[in-house]
Structures are given as structure tokens and as C-alpha cells.
Design an enzyme around this catalytic site. Sequence first.
Site, PDB file in Angstrom:
ATOM      1  N   HIS A  16      43.639  40.213  41.928  1.00  0.00           N
ATOM      2  CA  HIS A  16      44.712  40.353  43.057  1.00  0.00           C
ATOM      3  C   HIS A  16      46.056  39.844  42.412  1.00  0.00           C
ATOM      4  O   HIS A  16      47.147  40.478  42.898  1.00  0.00           O
ATOM      5  CB  HIS A  16      44.444  39.568  44.325  1.00  0.00           C
ATOM      6  CG  HIS A  16      44.650  38.110  44.373  1.00  0.00           C
ATOM      7  ND1 HIS A  16      43.809  37.314  44.350  1.00  0.00           N
ATOM      8  CD2 HIS A  16      45.858  37.370  44.387  1.00  0.00           C
ATOM      9  CE1 HIS A  16      44.052  35.874  44.387  1.00  0.00           C
ATOM     10  NE2 HIS A  16      45.512  36.246  44.546  1.00  0.00           N
ATOM     11  N   ASP A  20      36.874  39.882  42.896  1.00  0.00           N
ATOM     12  CA  ASP A  20      38.496  39.290  42.644  1.00  0.00           C
ATOM     13  C   ASP A  20      38.413  38.772  41.284  1.00  0.00           C
ATOM     14  O   ASP A  20      39.065  37.355  40.970  1.00  0.00           O
ATOM     15  CB  ASP A  20      38.945  38.456  43.580  1.00  0.00           C
ATOM     16  CG  ASP A  20      40.682  38.364  43.563  1.00  0.00           C
ATOM     17  OD1 ASP A  20      41.258  39.080  43.026  1.00  0.00           O
ATOM     18  OD2 ASP A  20      41.038  37.434  44.211  1.00  0.00           O
ATOM     19  N   GLY A  72      43.574  32.678  40.558  1.00  0.00           N
ATOM     20  CA  GLY A  72      43.236  32.774  39.125  1.00  0.00           C
ATOM     21  C   GLY A  72      42.894  31.643  38.109  1.00  0.00           C
ATOM     22  O   GLY A  72      42.119  31.848  37.259  1.00  0.00           O
TER      23      GLY A  72
END
Length: 282
Positions: free
Chosen positions: A89, A137, A233
Site C-alpha cells: 500500500h 500487502d 512496511g
Amino acid sequence: MSGIVFLVLACFASGVLSDIDSPGCGLNDVGFDYSTLPKVTRKRIIGGQIATPHSFPWMVALEHRGIFTCAGSLLKGSSNRWFILTAAHCLHDTIVTDWKIRLGAHDLSIKEQSTEFIDVKAMMSHPLFKPLKLEHDTALLELERAPRINRPEISFGCVTGNVTVPGETCYVIGWGTTSEESAPSDMLQVVEKPVMSQSSCRNIYGSNDFHEASMICAGFPEGGKDSCRYDSGGPLMCYRNGRMEIIGTVSWGFGCGQPNYPAVYASAAGAIQWIVATINAQ
């Protein structure tokens, strides 16, 4: 997501196919002993502490058009290719030239001699990534050139495909906000969190939002210790076999550190075959 307003946490088995296991991964050269990290403390990233500088030398900052936006982990690929593991994302609706990777950093507010900036050559998201539901993701950025890893501030991480163990104490690091309203942290922070069972996560978020094949969650029932905005992340890691092993990446959550709403991470086990195949492609 099924009527629940989520705060996306960003600016806005051993063997070749189960582990990324390059010799020397998941270790540091500054003498920090990972076994000294807290195990189950509750002292009120949110509720964490400043990390020992460069004790997690695979940690990188992702800068989007010159602005710190997300985090990631340095991985070693084949044929002297190097990659950053991050959240898909973070990269959604961006282009390669938007990004620059900051390696070897501890304090983002100053120009550190240990810091190295590298451009991105290519970026790729997991082929099953769903931006609206944040399933799978996981993403990789290939670096334009090899980093200078012959110094203690920069090294590479291990990613494991082993299943998570409910109750195991693991760790999240990041430069994210220390409350839902604050600015990002200048210095890298670390916080400990217990991994939760898949059934507990599904019961909290519901099967429509919690995708067991690609997500895991970790947190304390009472909240107070969590990843938050700008941590997206970054790695969720467990201390195993004398090293840190990445089991997930920061993905999403309901607020930050809220009671009974653990943070959700993209599962490394759910993406390991794609990660290994991508970084070792010829």
C-alpha cells in the site's frame, strides 16, 4: 472495510522456498544483544523505546519525492541484486522515480555519516495484492545499485516462512508517530508485542477484513504498545536461533495502540514463495 474505519499505518519452515537465509542475515555489528530486549513489559512507534543505534541494520526509510513516508527491510537477492521488503500500500499509485531509499539511518532529523541514499530500479507488489482490503500487502523494491554493507550500519535481514507461534514475543521498529496525533519520531524506536492466534484476530476483525492467508496480528489486549502512522512496511521480527527473523511487515490497524485492536501485519509466511522467487530471479 465492512463499515470499520481503519487507520492505514503509513503517511496517508526452513529451506530454499521457506526462508530468505543468506549467511549473516538478521545480525548486527554494533555489539547489541537482542536477547536483552524486553519480553513482556507493559511500560507505555507507541509505548516503545529508542533503539540502540544501528542494532537493526537492515531497517531503511522510504522517501517519496524527498519526504519520509514508509519503512522497509534490506534483503539480499541473487547476482548482487538488492531489494527492500515493504508494504504494497506504500507504493500504490506511485512510480519508480518517486522513491529513494535511505539506508544506515538512526536519526532522520540529521545528516548522519552512516547514511546512504540509493535510487529504485524497479518495484513490484504481490500479484494478489488488493488495495481496498489490503490482502497480500507485500511489495519489493529493487535497488539501482548494491549498498555498501562492509560497515556496521548497513546489513540485510532474514525473512522466514515458518508459521507464527501465538504468545511469542516479537518486535516492531520504526520512525512512526508515538501517538495518533504526533509527528514521526526522529530516532528509530523499538517495541515488543506478543503474536496473537489467527482465530483471535479473525474474531476481532471479522473474516471479511482479516485475511488469514496473508495477515497476522500482534499486540496486547490492553493496547498501549503499537506501530502507528509512518511505520508501514517496517518489519515485525522475532528473536530466533540467535538472530532476528522477519515474520511480517506493518500493514494496517484500527487506530494505534487501542485496547482490543491489535495491529495487523502482512504475513511473511503467506508471501515467502513470491519473495524468494522474485529476489532470486535471473
